[in-house]
Design an enzyme around this catalytic site. Structure first.
Site, PDB file in Angstrom:
ATOM      1  N   ASP A 123      -2.008  -0.620   5.835  1.00 26.50           N
ATOM      2  CA  ASP A 123      -2.499  -0.167   7.317  1.00 26.50           C
ATOM      3  C   ASP A 123      -3.951   0.055   7.468  1.00 26.50           C
ATOM      4  O   ASP A 123      -4.514   0.503   8.484  1.00 26.50           O
ATOM      5  CB  ASP A 123      -1.778   0.894   7.740  1.00 26.50           C
ATOM      6  CG  ASP A 123      -2.012   2.277   6.592  1.00 26.50           C
ATOM      7  OD1 ASP A 123      -2.601   1.798   5.651  1.00 26.50           O
ATOM      8  OD2 ASP A 123      -1.789   3.388   6.999  1.00 26.50           O
TER       9      ASP A 123
ATOM     10  N   ASP B  36      -7.358  -2.691   2.967  1.00 27.49           N
ATOM     11  CA  ASP B  36      -6.108  -3.615   2.835  1.00 27.49           C
ATOM     12  C   ASP B  36      -6.556  -4.973   3.480  1.00 27.49           C
ATOM     13  O   ASP B  36      -5.779  -6.131   2.973  1.00 27.49           O
ATOM     14  CB  ASP B  36      -4.778  -3.130   3.362  1.00 27.49           C
ATOM     15  CG  ASP B  36      -4.471  -1.539   2.814  1.00 27.49           C
ATOM     16  OD1 ASP B  36      -4.451  -1.740   1.452  1.00 27.49           O
ATOM     17  OD2 ASP B  36      -3.954  -0.804   3.549  1.00 27.49           O
TER      18      ASP B  36
ATOM     19  N   LYS C 104     -12.178  29.284  -4.140  1.00 19.54           N
ATOM     20  CA  LYS C 104     -10.983  28.528  -4.240  1.00 19.54           C
ATOM     21  C   LYS C 104      -9.713  29.367  -3.533  1.00 19.54           C
ATOM     22  O   LYS C 104      -8.788  29.348  -3.914  1.00 19.54           O
ATOM     23  CB  LYS C 104     -10.660  28.173  -5.463  1.00 19.54           C
ATOM     24  CG  LYS C 104     -11.707  27.203  -6.030  1.00 19.54           C
ATOM     25  CD  LYS C 104     -11.260  26.423  -7.295  1.00 19.54           C
ATOM     26  CE  LYS C 104     -12.091  25.257  -7.828  1.00 19.54           C
ATOM     27  NZ  LYS C 104     -11.750  24.686  -8.964  1.00 19.54           N
TER      28      LYS C 104
ATOM     29  N   ASP D 278       0.882  -1.130  -0.075  1.00 24.10           N
ATOM     30  CA  ASP D 278       0.005  -0.089   0.026  1.00 24.10           C
ATOM     31  C   ASP D 278       1.041   1.152  -0.104  1.00 24.10           C
ATOM     32  O   ASP D 278       2.160   1.265   0.468  1.00 24.10           O
ATOM     33  CB  ASP D 278      -0.976   0.009   1.472  1.00 24.10           C
ATOM     34  CG  ASP D 278      -1.951   1.127   1.205  1.00 24.10           C
ATOM     35  OD1 ASP D 278      -2.157   1.602   0.321  1.00 24.10           O
ATOM     36  OD2 ASP D 278      -2.102   1.829   2.595  1.00 24.10           O
TER      37      ASP D 278
END
Length: 1087
Positions: free
Chosen positions: A784, A788, A559, A448
């Site tokens: 983690d 996963d 923005k 990952d």
């Protein structure tokens, strides 16, 4: 009806697209199969450079997606239609086989985010205020009670936990303990048939069962409890939430939530269920454990993507609200939430047996077949002779049990435990002992990105001011920013003051925590700026010098984030602004160069654009910085700023520079990846993050080196899968392409050494692992997050992060990296390779005693020779003299640089190979046997009995109940005393020659003199062999128990030349291997 209309629309779109394609091809116009993702990437980047890229606070996706919402929607509809058609034509056989595979479709996500809220209200029978959703009333208490009864509580369904006593008993059911257990039972049967003759078998049975009980108990306490993934998921559940019931906002236990409830979520809350956002005010959630995105994701009421994981109007169960607030409607609860479906996927993913487990099972089967075959042959031969049937049965059982390597089970357990302890010192926690060796066999690491390769902490990595890009890494060799520079000081002012985030000082040890590790209250981007500024000087005291008098937070329309502070030194207000660089540069007319304001010319704009594009291309998120000193005569100290009237300037600002943010790689990761490559281990990145970000990190850590096939495809204007794969070594594949890949395309992709999979879902991670395993790779998965966990459990070796890893990931994994350091994997690979080497040595030495233990029984049946070795003395060898030496191999150091050779080929390099069996059984075994029989016959010769005289005597002498005639003048008692001496002489010879065997198994390639004798456990083991033999032969009482007697010193000297011969010939073998690497000599002699 709705599904049928969708299907018709999809068919229509497919037919239209095919028709257009045919027309274009008939007119010889250029066509394409589909818009390739390299083309879309280019198009999106061009479109996003002005409006979609690099905005403050992550209000929209930082880097544009490869597919537009419309195209993604059409693609998914097409895929669903194709899958339905395929399903109809599937045979029953195919359907049955598919049930055995992991059902990826089980995690299909909700589509409640894509329907109008009017339809949503009707579907879930709830009250939504369409004019102002913020004031939606939801459902009544009575309706909630009915739905709770119907759907169950908003909690994940727990699985029945396995009682500890069952887990303990399961330790006894694996093949190795079972083999010893059967051997023990056979020994008890032999004792029961004739307690007088089979007394040795009683001790043998007791010892075998003692070995099993001790080692299984030891393993039970060493290994962690069985993985219970759902327990980890339950720990993530929020305890309470705020919900509208009967027109009132109340707080209830989150487990009482039902579909249709309207919930209110604020910063710091955990999302209590899967929620569709109806109203949001600067609302952001941390999806890192679910999707792998480092930066908090903005949630708004608008559906921005057909994919539920990509859209902005869904907040997922157990994710954390990090900013703002929202009102939403619950669309899924409990097991039906996204997390619940991943939990189901994780629980379905059954862990594969480890390579070592497979090797041991094969070894046990071989030993079992050999033992049973030899036993049946001898039983047949025995019944064809005059030997009493009781002796035949007892000795056959002895032969079968002699083949059982009693000392190997404790040896393997101790070796694995010692290695696990060494690994724990290197911050690698081993939950499953058999997984230790898997590290050494690993050929592919699917890692990952977020929190594993990177720190999962947004960090300021570069600055651009005065026309130059500066690094923020203090370890950099050049271009480190200068704190004394006037432009930098202004940049620092904007970063520190135009920033709402503060440090969380709730921790008592706050002052001792490194700045980069401190927790912050606020946005991840602003947290990165705050930590950067704190490293320069104290932000809190700096802010005190510039009191804030007005602020406009970041929003998706402007923005930018605007702050007005009062400068006590200049006695005037100053306006500070940060935000999307393309927006900031448009409202500026000047630029700060070396602390002086200059006109923002085209040259400066081009410099800005080049720097911006360069940094964006590295996957970094840029923020533009600007400031303006306000006229104190107009904007005096008591002036009231109004955001609605905008009674302040928002143009003609001074552009200061850029700051770029990134979740940087962990220290040591590039070195670890390089070491893995040197060891022949491929490191792949499998992440849920954006392809550009993934590519950038992959290049920084060394997973990708040089040009990717994607870049080649972009240059040649073709699809990346149509590129000649010989033109590059690296490829980046987004998850949206995985469903369409053929098996041949999978094979081409996985044949590359540099592969990155981006924007992947949990199901796709599982798919990638299975594809690698089907290719024959031993796969380690690191991760983690929640997303996963299915892949961690399915992989041959699951490695979870100990600090930042979720409880789910830790439970699903078999290895936990306690320091979250990817570099610890390198230490694991090294230890794993060494343990395989050590186990081969232990097995080779252990098996070498089988021939000298077996042959006396074979000769007893074939030529009626009195047994040269008793059953109890076999145990003395296996569990007495041999135990310490065989365990000592676990303490041996590596013979060579084991990280410079590729991982072992699990199909060719077996734990017990034919070459090892020949070396152990034929070479070491027969030399020991020869020494034993020399001692045996010499002792009888001293009594005037030659070897030929002993032929065909066991039926009538030595071991019979009565011998009235005697044998060559010796009565029965004298015969038994003589046989006891002969068995002692044989035992002593075998033990002494096994010293040479132990030295021969100490190394597999190096000379024992090159390798050295630093292993003190081995040295002690050699001494213990002699000590145990002396005690068994000479100590009164003990020698009576074991059936031995004192023999002359010459019987201790005769075997020594055999031991020296073994060592000398083995040194010659090792010399030939070293002198002829890669030749037939090495292939035949190296075991």
């Amino acid at each position: 009806m709705h599904d049928k209309m969708q299907t018709c629309q999809t068919l229509s779109s497919i037919i239209i697209s095919l028709t257009i394609k045919n027309i274009m091809s008939s007119l010889n116009l250029p066509t394409s199969k589909s818009q390739t993702f390299t083309e879309i990437e280019l198009k999106d980047r061009d479109e996003g450079s002005s409006s979609h890229h690099h905005h403050e606070g992550g209000q929209e996706t930082q880097i544009p997606l490869y597919y537009s919402v419309v195209k993604e929607k059409q693609r998914r509809k097409g895929l669903k239609l194709r899958s339905r058609i395929k399903e109809k034509f599937k045979s029953k056989k195919e359907k049955k086989s598919n049930k055995e595979k992991v059902d990826y479709d089980q995690t299909d996500l909700t589509y409640d985010h894509s329907i109008p809220i009017e339809e949503l209200a009707e579907k879930h029978k709830t009250s939504i205020n369409f004019a102002d959703p913020k004031y939606s009333l939801g459902i009544t208490g009575a309706e909630a009670a009915e739905r709770l009864e119907r759907d169950g509580r908003n909690a994940l369904t727990p699985t029945k936990s396995i009682p500890k006593w069952v887990k303990f008993l399961l330790q006894f059911t694996s093949l190795f303990p079972a083999m010893l257990e059967i051997g023990g039972i056979l020994s008890f049967i032999a004792y029961g048939i004739d307690p007088d003759t089979g007394s040795d078998n009683l001790y043998l049975g007791i010892i075998l069962w003692a070995v099993v009980i001790i080692t299984c108990t030891f393993t039970f306490f060493q290994e962690s409890k069985s993985a219970n993934v759902l327990e980890g998921f339950k720990k993530m559940a929020p305890a309470s939430c705020k919900v509208m019931r009967d027109g009132h906002l109340i707080e209830i236990n989150s487990e009482l939530l039902v579909v249709g409830d309207v919930v209110h979520i604020r910063m710091g809350d955990k999302v209590p269920a899967d929620v569709r956002v109806l109203f949001a005010h600067h609302f952001k959630v941390d999806n890192s454990s679910l999707t792998g995105e480092s930066e908090p994701q903005t949630r708004t009421p608008e559906c921005t993507d057909q994919n539920a994981l990509e859209t902005q109007n869904l907040a997922f169960y157990s994710t954390l609200a990090v900013d703002g607030d929202c009102v939403g409607i619950v669309v899924s609860t409990g097991d039906n939430t996204t997390i619940g479906k991943i939990a189901k996927l994780a629980s379905k993913a059954k862990p594969s047996p480890t390579p070592l487990q497979k090797e041991l099972n094969v070894f046990i089967r071989i030993i079992t077949v050999v033992a049973i075959a030899v036993g049946l042959i001898l039983l047949t031969v025995g019944f064809a002779t005059k030997v009493k049937w009781i002796y035949i049965v007892i000795f056959v059982i002895g032969v079968v049990v002699a083949q059982v390597p009693e000392g190997l089970l404790p040896t393997i357990t101790v070796a694995l435990t010692l290695t696990a302890k060494r690994m724990s010192k290197k911050n690698v926690l081993v939950k499953n002992l058999l997984a230790v060796e898997t590290f050494g066999s690993t050929r592919t690491i699917a890692s990952d990105k977020t929190g594993t390769l990177t720190q999962n902490i947004m960090t300021v990595v570069h600055l651009w001011y005065d026309g130059t890009i500066y690094s923020c890494d203090a370890n950099t060799t050049s271009n480190y920013f200068n704190k004394e520079n006037k432009t930098f000081q202004t940049l620092y002012k904007v970063s520190a003051l135009c920033n709402k985030t503060v440090f969380d000082r709730s921790d008592e040890n706050f002052a001792d925590i490194p700045i980069q590790q401190r927790k912050c209250i606020g946005d991840a981007s602003e947290s990165a700026l705050l930590k950067f500024c704190e490293n320069v000087s104290n932000v809190e005291s700096y802010r005190a010098l510039y009191p804030k008098i007005f602020e406009i937070p970041f929003n998706s329309v402007n923005k930018w984030h605007l702050t007005i502070c009062y400068d006590n030194e200049l006695q005037k207000p100053i306006m500070l602004m940060k935000g999307a660089p393309e927006r900031i540069i448009k409202i500026c007319s000047k630029i700060l160069i070396n602390g002086e304001e200059e006109t923002l010319t085209d040259k400066y704009r081009n410099d800005f654009l080049h720097a911006y594009e360069f940094l964006a291309g590295k996957g970094e998120r840029a923020l533009g910085m600007a400031m303006l000193e306000l006229n104190p005569e107009i904007y005096h100290k008591n002036y009231i700023f109004d955001s609605d009237e905008k009674n302040f300037p928002t143009d003609d600002l001074v552009f200061v520079g850029l700051t770029t943010l990134m979740d940087p790689p962990r220290p040591g990761v590039p070195e670890a990846v390089a070491e893995c490559k040197r060891a022949g281990v491929r490191v792949m990145m499998v992440t849920g993050d954006h392809p550009l970000t993934a590519t950038s990190i992959a290049k920084q850590v060394g997973i990708i080196e040089g040009e990717t096939l994607n870049e080649v495809a972009k240059r040649e204007n073709i699809d990346v899968l149509d590129v000649d794969f010989e033109k590059g070594k690296a490829i980046v594949i987004p998850g949206s392409r995985l469903d369409d890949l053929t098996q041949s395309q999978w094979d081409k992709i996985l044949a590359l050494q540099q592969v990155v999979f981006a924007r992947t879902s949990p199901e796709q991670k599982l798919m990638i692992v299975e594809q690698c395993q089907n290719k024959g790779d031993i796969v380690a998965v690191t991760g983690d997050g929640v997303n996963d966990s299915p892949a961690l459990k399915k992989a041959d070796l699951g490695c979870a992060m100990g600090i930042t890893g979720s409880e789910v990931a830790k439970e699903a994994a078999s290895i936990v990296l306690l320091d979250d350091n990817f570099s610890s994997i390198v230490a694991g690979i090294e230890e794993g390779r060494m343990i395989f080497d050590k186990l081969k040595k232990s097995i080779c030495y252990t098996l070498s005693s089988n021939i000298p233990e077996l042959l006396p029984f074979v000769l007893f049946f074939l030529i009626k020779l009195p047994t040269a070795l008793s059953g109890i003395l076999i145990l003395c060898i296996d569990l007495g003299t041999d135990l310490v030496p065989v365990i000592s191999y676990a303490y041996e150091s590596a013979e060579m640089d084991i990280m410079s050779k590729p991982p072992r080929n699990i199909k060719k390099e077996r734990l017990v190979s034919l070459k090892l069996a020949v070396f152990s059984y034929i070479w070491l075994g027969f030399v020991q046997c020869a020494a034993g029989f020399v001692n045996y016959f010499v002792l009888f010769r001293d009594y005037g009995i030659s070897a030929s005289d002993l032929y065909n005597t066991s039926s009538d002498h030595f071991m019979v109940d009565s011998d009235e005639e005697g044998f060559m003048g010796y009565n029965l008692d004298q015969q038994k005393d003589m046989l006891r001496e002969a068995q002692t002489a044989y035992f002593v010879a075998v033990v002494l020659v096994r010293l040479g065997a132990a030295l021969s198994c100490k190394t597999r390639k190096l000379s024992i003199f090159q390798h050295g004798f630093k292993n003190m456990v081995f040295n002690i083991g050699v001494i213990s062999m002699l000590a145990v033999a002396l005690i068994i032969v000479h100590v009164p009482g003990i020698r009576t128990f074991f059936g031995t007697t004192i023999i002359g010193y010459k019987f201790w000297l005769i075997p020594l030349p055999f031991a020296f011969f073994l060592v000398t010939m083995n040194e010659l073998r090792l010399y030939l291997i070293r002198r002829n690497p890669g030749t037939w000599i090495e292939s035949y002699l190296y075991w």
